[in-house]
Design a protein around this motif. Structure first.
Motif, mmCIF file in Angstrom:
data_model
loop_
_atom_site.group_PDB
_atom_site.id
_atom_site.type_symbol
_atom_site.label_atom_id
_atom_site.label_comp_id
_atom_site.label_asym_id
_atom_site.label_seq_id
_atom_site.Cartn_x
_atom_site.Cartn_y
_atom_site.Cartn_z
ATOM 1 N N SER A 58 35.016 27.593 99.221
ATOM 2 C CA SER A 58 35.082 26.121 99.798
ATOM 3 C C SER A 58 33.688 25.333 99.321
ATOM 4 C CB SER A 58 35.779 25.324 100.427
ATOM 5 O OG SER A 58 35.073 25.031 101.774
ATOM 6 N N VAL A 84 35.641 20.562 109.645
ATOM 7 C CA VAL A 84 36.046 20.317 109.167
ATOM 8 C C VAL A 84 37.047 20.924 108.315
ATOM 9 C CG1 VAL A 84 36.334 18.943 107.525
ATOM 10 C CG2 VAL A 84 35.616 17.670 109.170
ATOM 11 N N THR A 85 35.805 21.892 108.106
ATOM 12 C CA THR A 85 35.861 23.337 107.276
ATOM 13 C C THR A 85 36.937 24.524 108.001
ATOM 14 O OG1 THR A 85 33.755 24.217 107.978
ATOM 15 C CG2 THR A 85 33.735 22.925 105.579
ATOM 16 N N ASP A 96 40.291 23.362 107.400
ATOM 17 C CA ASP A 96 40.642 23.223 105.953
ATOM 18 C C ASP A 96 40.915 24.728 105.865
ATOM 19 O OD1 ASP A 96 40.763 22.458 102.746
ATOM 20 O OD2 ASP A 96 38.870 23.863 102.681
ATOM 21 N N TYR A 97 40.668 26.168 105.858
ATOM 22 C CA TYR A 97 40.451 26.922 105.827
ATOM 23 C C TYR A 97 41.753 27.628 106.420
ATOM 24 C CZ TYR A 97 36.599 28.490 103.474
ATOM 25 O OH TYR A 97 34.883 29.002 102.972
ATOM 26 N N VAL A 140 44.097 25.240 107.441
ATOM 27 C CA VAL A 140 45.374 24.700 106.017
ATOM 28 C C VAL A 140 46.111 25.755 105.414
ATOM 29 C CG1 VAL A 140 46.171 22.535 104.477
ATOM 30 C CG2 VAL A 140 45.063 22.463 107.292
ATOM 31 N N GLN A 141 44.431 26.542 104.695
ATOM 32 C CA GLN A 141 45.344 26.940 103.442
ATOM 33 C C GLN A 141 45.594 28.014 103.626
ATOM 34 O OE1 GLN A 141 41.603 28.172 100.637
ATOM 35 N NE2 GLN A 141 40.126 26.659 101.547
#
Length: 204
Positions: free
Chosen positions: A132, A182-183, A186-187, A189-190
């Motif tokens: 990302s 945060v990332t 995000d991963y 959630v992905q």
């Protein structure tokens, strides 16, 4: 017909190409960086910083060469992230050992890096998790703050300027930690979304 031993199986791409050579060179730079940093002294710290930056730059160069010249190999796919993690994590550990970086920062980033790497490995059979923009920003912030902590500002600049650079460095440290967390979320959630969607690929 004889098979060239220097060719990656099934890919037709020479294993010993410029991109892979740079990746191997980056891996070799890690112990050199560590030895220089552990020596102590301004000169050795500057040398360690130069090696760290050189290794970070080769990361961008070898990736660009591999993609632009069609030199992508299975070896490169495996060795490149190993080189990246080895460089950054060794720098974080050594900075913490020397008391220049709190251990909690090193632990947070290390858990994130290894955790996301494992997550992407687990998910690879179901789908490909693309890097990302946040992940790229995280890498840039890490390189910037590690460089800032490596540089002996008090020996390079007069007090007011040195203190300003130290404050800016710590601002980047905090920003990197935030983006790192945060990332990671995000991963995760992905991964959940892709697991529900089934086999396939993520967007660009």
């Amino acid at each position: 017909m004889r098979t060239d031993p220097t060719t990656a199986p099934g890919a037709g791409v020479p294993l010993w190409n410029i991109a892979n050579v740079l990746t191997i060179l980056r891996i070799a730079m890690v112990p050199v960086f560590a030895v220089l940093l552990l020596q102590g002294g301004t000169a050795m710290r500057l040398a360690a910083t130069a090696v760290f930056l050189a290794a970070a730059v080769t990361d961008k160069i070898d990736g660009h060469l591999a993609r632009s010249r069609g030199l992508v190999t299975d070896f490169g796919k495996l060795a490149d992230p190993i080189a990246d993690k080895a460089l950054v994590l060794s720098a974080l550990v050594l900075l913490s050992v020397q008391g220049l970086l709190p251990w909690w920062v090193t632990v947070v980033i290390t858990v994130r890096e290894l955790g996301v790497t494992l997550l992407r490995f687990v998910m690879v059979r179901r789908s490909v998790m693309a890097a990302s923009k946040g992940g790229k920003l995280k890498t840039v912030l890490q390189v910037v703050f590690i460089t800032g902590l490596l540089l002996p500002w008090s020996a390079l600049l007069p007090d007011p300027a040195a203190q300003v650079m130290q404050i800016l460095t710590w601002a980047v440290v905090l920003a990197a930690v935030v983006v790192t967390v945060v990332t990671a979320v995000d991963y995760l959630v992905q991964a959940v979304r892709l697991a529900r969607r089934g086999p396939g690929r993520t967007g660009p």
